[in-house]
Motif scaffolding. Structure first.
Motif, mmCIF file in Angstrom:
data_model
loop_
_atom_site.group_PDB
_atom_site.id
_atom_site.type_symbol
_atom_site.label_atom_id
_atom_site.label_comp_id
_atom_site.label_asym_id
_atom_site.label_seq_id
_atom_site.Cartn_x
_atom_site.Cartn_y
_atom_site.Cartn_z
ATOM 1 N N UNK A 84 0.834 -1.198 0.000
ATOM 2 C CA UNK A 84 0.000 0.000 0.000
ATOM 3 C C UNK A 84 0.872 1.253 0.000
ATOM 4 N N UNK A 85 1.919 1.220 0.803
ATOM 5 C CA UNK A 85 2.824 2.363 0.900
ATOM 6 C C UNK A 85 4.226 1.919 0.486
ATOM 7 N N UNK A 86 4.509 1.946 -0.821
ATOM 8 C CA UNK A 86 5.800 1.447 -1.315
ATOM 9 C C UNK A 86 6.968 2.208 -0.704
ATOM 10 N N UNK A 87 8.017 1.474 -0.379
ATOM 11 C CA UNK A 87 9.266 2.088 0.051
ATOM 12 C C UNK A 87 9.474 2.166 1.548
ATOM 13 N N UNK A 88 8.406 2.087 2.343
ATOM 14 C CA UNK A 88 8.564 2.225 3.789
ATOM 15 C C UNK A 88 9.354 1.055 4.357
ATOM 16 N N UNK A 89 9.002 -0.147 3.973
ATOM 17 C CA UNK A 89 9.718 -1.326 4.459
ATOM 18 C C UNK A 89 11.169 -1.325 3.982
ATOM 19 N N UNK A 90 11.382 -0.952 2.715
ATOM 20 C CA UNK A 90 12.756 -0.899 2.185
ATOM 21 C C UNK A 90 13.607 0.106 2.959
ATOM 22 N N UNK A 91 12.983 1.170 3.413
ATOM 23 C CA UNK A 91 13.705 2.191 4.167
ATOM 24 C C UNK A 91 14.265 1.609 5.466
ATOM 25 N N UNK A 92 13.464 0.785 6.140
ATOM 26 C CA UNK A 92 13.929 0.147 7.369
ATOM 27 C C UNK A 92 15.042 -0.856 7.068
ATOM 28 N N UNK A 93 14.881 -1.640 5.993
ATOM 29 C CA UNK A 93 15.890 -2.637 5.638
ATOM 30 C C UNK A 93 17.226 -1.963 5.325
ATOM 31 N N UNK A 94 17.197 -0.850 4.609
ATOM 32 C CA UNK A 94 18.431 -0.130 4.284
ATOM 33 C C UNK A 94 19.061 0.468 5.535
ATOM 34 N N UNK A 95 18.220 0.990 6.421
ATOM 35 C CA UNK A 95 18.740 1.556 7.674
ATOM 36 C C UNK A 95 19.430 0.470 8.485
ATOM 37 N N UNK A 96 18.801 -0.715 8.558
ATOM 38 C CA UNK A 96 19.400 -1.816 9.309
ATOM 39 C C UNK A 96 20.707 -2.280 8.674
ATOM 40 N N UNK A 97 20.766 -2.302 7.345
ATOM 41 C CA UNK A 97 21.994 -2.708 6.659
ATOM 42 C C UNK A 97 23.136 -1.756 6.988
ATOM 43 N N UNK A 98 22.833 -0.465 7.029
ATOM 44 C CA UNK A 98 23.872 0.511 7.385
ATOM 45 C C UNK A 98 24.340 0.323 8.820
ATOM 46 N N UNK A 99 23.459 -0.235 9.672
ATOM 47 C CA UNK A 99 23.816 -0.467 11.075
ATOM 48 C C UNK A 99 24.447 -1.836 11.287
ATOM 49 N N UNK A 100 24.607 -2.623 10.209
ATOM 50 C CA UNK A 100 25.280 -3.910 10.319
ATOM 51 C C UNK A 100 24.352 -5.099 10.487
ATOM 52 N N UNK A 101 23.104 -4.958 10.059
ATOM 53 C CA UNK A 101 22.149 -6.062 10.184
ATOM 54 C C UNK A 101 21.541 -6.367 8.816
ATOM 55 N N UNK A 102 21.269 -7.635 8.594
ATOM 56 C CA UNK A 102 20.615 -8.025 7.358
ATOM 57 C C UNK A 102 19.252 -8.642 7.659
ATOM 58 N N UNK A 103 18.388 -8.584 6.698
ATOM 59 C CA UNK A 103 17.038 -9.134 6.865
ATOM 60 C C UNK A 103 17.060 -10.633 6.626
ATOM 61 N N UNK A 104 16.468 -11.390 7.546
ATOM 62 C CA UNK A 104 16.350 -12.837 7.405
ATOM 63 C C UNK A 104 14.863 -13.180 7.292
ATOM 64 N N UNK A 105 14.444 -13.610 6.109
ATOM 65 C CA UNK A 105 13.033 -13.936 5.883
ATOM 66 C C UNK A 105 12.727 -15.283 6.528
ATOM 67 N N UNK A 106 11.744 -15.294 7.393
ATOM 68 C CA UNK A 106 11.340 -16.513 8.097
ATOM 69 C C UNK A 106 10.235 -17.259 7.357
ATOM 70 N N UNK A 107 9.351 -16.505 6.683
ATOM 71 C CA UNK A 107 8.245 -17.156 5.973
ATOM 72 C C UNK A 107 7.691 -16.201 4.928
ATOM 73 N N UNK A 108 7.287 -16.752 3.809
ATOM 74 C CA UNK A 108 6.530 -16.017 2.790
ATOM 75 C C UNK A 108 5.127 -16.630 2.783
ATOM 76 N N UNK A 109 4.140 -15.791 3.018
ATOM 77 C CA UNK A 109 2.764 -16.266 3.183
ATOM 78 C C UNK A 109 1.983 -15.989 1.899
ATOM 79 N N UNK A 110 1.536 -17.028 1.190
ATOM 80 C CA UNK A 110 0.765 -16.821 -0.042
ATOM 81 C C UNK A 110 -0.734 -16.836 0.248
ATOM 82 N N UNK A 111 -1.505 -16.400 -0.744
ATOM 83 C CA UNK A 111 -2.948 -16.586 -0.658
ATOM 84 C C UNK A 111 -3.303 -17.957 -1.226
#
Length: 540
Positions: A498-525
């Motif tokens: 719904x609001x493109x870019x907000x989640x990516x903003x957090x992921x990039x901020x975390x990467x700059x702080x030395x953390x990477x995103x680990x996907x635990x599950x992808x939920x389909x319909x």
């Protein structure tokens, strides 16, 4: 024929219309996921509470207003329902289908008092087969179902007072209209339209029944019904009106087109459902009923518009054939509808959605029913057969559109607002331990709150990362959030954001702080489309 037999014969068709509405509504209850606004009322029932105002009562306080214009009446009604039956779609939607069916019955009673049995049967059958009245009642994301029920109940009681001069009916009628104002302050559109139309069309009748005692009773009863709204606007001076009373006339044409597509039933195609071009794995009909429904849809040419708009125009052309009370009733309904729509048409950030336009219902059906019933009397013996044929055509037209909604939902699934992946997400989150669950987009939190009965530690994830700039407190908060492995995050996939870019903003901020995103599950319909991602951050 005795009196009881006459009553049953005259009322059975109306009861059949209510039953038809109820059964049709039940066919939709489990088709779609829970849309965020549909679940909004749960914020006054389950944690994390998110209400605009609580009255200080007891330890937790009493929820009064969910938003500045939306009361907590539905939350109060559903708290005991959820305690008894849980929080599934049947417990949430079936009561609203019942409210819609009850409104059909009340509409029959109102029309019978105003214009006679012929118009009453015609009108309640039209309302019972109206696609968008059914869908907006069943899914009730407006919310609108209680609005229809309360306003129709109030109108019927006030009419009964006028006809029989019973003061308790006046008091209860005004109380229910006040309750409608608390439920949703946008009821002022309909109440304003009805009030002005009554003054313009029936001034002598109103003057005839006015006494100081009746005026005082009306005001006090209405104020009692709207008391929670009044208390809120005293505690937060005129917050309802300051936050919502602004005007904008630039969208009149668009709102007019929306009203027309709401009347003809086609306004929700492509919003409730995915379309064929969005679906790579359409579901084939399963079972005899689904196969028959799909066959009917194909034979009818996949209709997405009913004939109700044409019937409304024809009713206006035939209105001069009505006489006396029937003509005044048509004029009243037309003025009430025009005044109510004019208010929503000039209100900024409102009136441009189906759940606003549908608040005018059942005034269009009232105009059509009274006009056609009056015209049929000019045909003498041929009047009733002609009216019956016309009603059958209009009912079939409405039911075919309703059937088309069901077919495309079954074939293509719900739109991003109504994805059934929310059920799989809720089931998954119940099995995953978490200290906090951050929702990184709109359309997640309210639905999960309801489906988990408030047991998930949900948090808004867009704050403070979505701020234009971050201060030291924001950075410390984000550092704590991304460094803990039991802090989980939920985002929508790219095709459903719904609001493109907000989640990516957090992921990039975390990467700059030395953390990477680990996907635990992808939920389909249920069609295999990936909708949600559940993840956490780990140190690189």
């Amino acid at each position: 024929m005795n009196k009881i037999s006459k009553i049953l014969i005259f009322r059975l068709p109306a009861l059949a219309a209510c039953l038809l509405f109820f059964l049709t509504g039940c066919a939709f209850v489990s088709l779609l996921g829970i849309e965020n606004d549909e679940a909004l009322f749960a914020s006054g029932i389950f944690k994390p509470y998110a209400v605009a105002y609580k009255y200080p009562w007891g330890r937790a306080g009493l929820p009064v207003m969910l938003m500045s214009y939306l009361g907590a009446l539905k939350s109060w009604i559903f708290r005991p329902i959820f305690q008894e039956f849980g929080t599934g779609v049947w417990a949430m939607r079936l009561p609203m289908v019942l409210a819609g069916a009850a409104t059909v019955w009340l509409f029959y009673l109102l029309l019978r008092r105003v214009a006679g049995l012929r118009a009453a049967l015609f009108g309640c059958a039209l309302l019972a087969t109206d696609s968008l009245y059914l869908l907006t009642s069943c899914f009730d994301w407006g919310p609108v179902a209680l609005q229809h029920l309360l306003i129709l109940s109030g109108m019927l009681l006030l009419l009964g007072f006028y006809q029989h001069r019973r003061l308790p009916w006046l008091a209860w009628g005004c109380y229910l209209l006040g309750l409608a104002m608390w439920d949703k302050a946008l009821a002022i559109w309909m109440l304003g339209g009805i009030s002005l139309a009554l003054i313009l069309v029936f001034p002598k009748q109103i003057v005839r029944v006015i006494t100081p005692r009746r005026v005082a009773t009306s005001v006090l009863a209405f104020a009692l019904g709207a008391l929670p709204l009044i208390v809120y606007n005293i505690a937060k001076p005129l917050a309802t009106f300051r936050g919502n009373a602004s005007w904008n006339t630039t969208e009149l044409a668009a709102k007019g087109r929306l009203l027309a597509t709401t009347v003809d039933g086609g306004a929700l195609f492509g919003w409730l459902n995915m379309e064929g071009w969005q679906t790579h794995n359409p579901h084939l009909p399963h079972g005899t009923l689904e196969a028959a429904s799909a066959r009917i849809s194909a034979l009818a040419g996949h209709p997405r518009r009913s004939l109700l708009l044409y019937a409304f125009v024809l009713a206006l052309l035939l209105a001069p054939l009505a006489r006396g009370p029937a003509l005044r009733a048509i004029l009243f309904a037309l003025l009430a509808m025009a005044i109510a729509w004019a208010q929503m048409a000039i209100t900024a950030n409102a009136g441009g959605s189906v759940h606003h336009a549908i608040l005018l219902w059942p005034l269009p059906q009232m105009i059509i029913a009274i006009s056609f019933a009056a015209a049929s009397r000019r045909l003498r013996r041929a009047g009733i057969p002609a009216l019956a044929v016309l009603l059958a055509v209009l009912m079939v037209s409405g039911l075919l559109v309703t059937n088309e909604y069901r077919c495309v939902i079954l074939r293509n699934g719900g739109d991003q607002y109504w994805t059934d992946a929310i059920f799989r997400l809720a089931d998954y989150m119940k099995r995953v331990p978490a200290d906090n669950v951050f929702c990184m987009d709109w359309g997640i939190m309210d639905s999960l709150r309801l489906l988990s009965s408030g047991k998930l530690p949900l948090r808004v994830g867009t704050d403070p990362i979505n701020k234009p700039s971050l201060d030291d407190a924001d950075r410390q908060y984000l550092a704590r959030t991304i460094s803990e492995p039991r802090q989980l995050f939920i985002n929508l996939t790219k095709d459903f954001e719904f609001f493109p870019g907000v989640n990516d903003k957090l992921v990039h901020y975390a990467a700059d702080a030395g953390y990477r995103r680990e996907v635990m599950a992808v939920i389909p319909d249920s069609f295999g489309r990936p909708v949600y991602e559940v993840y956490r951050f780990v140190a690189q």
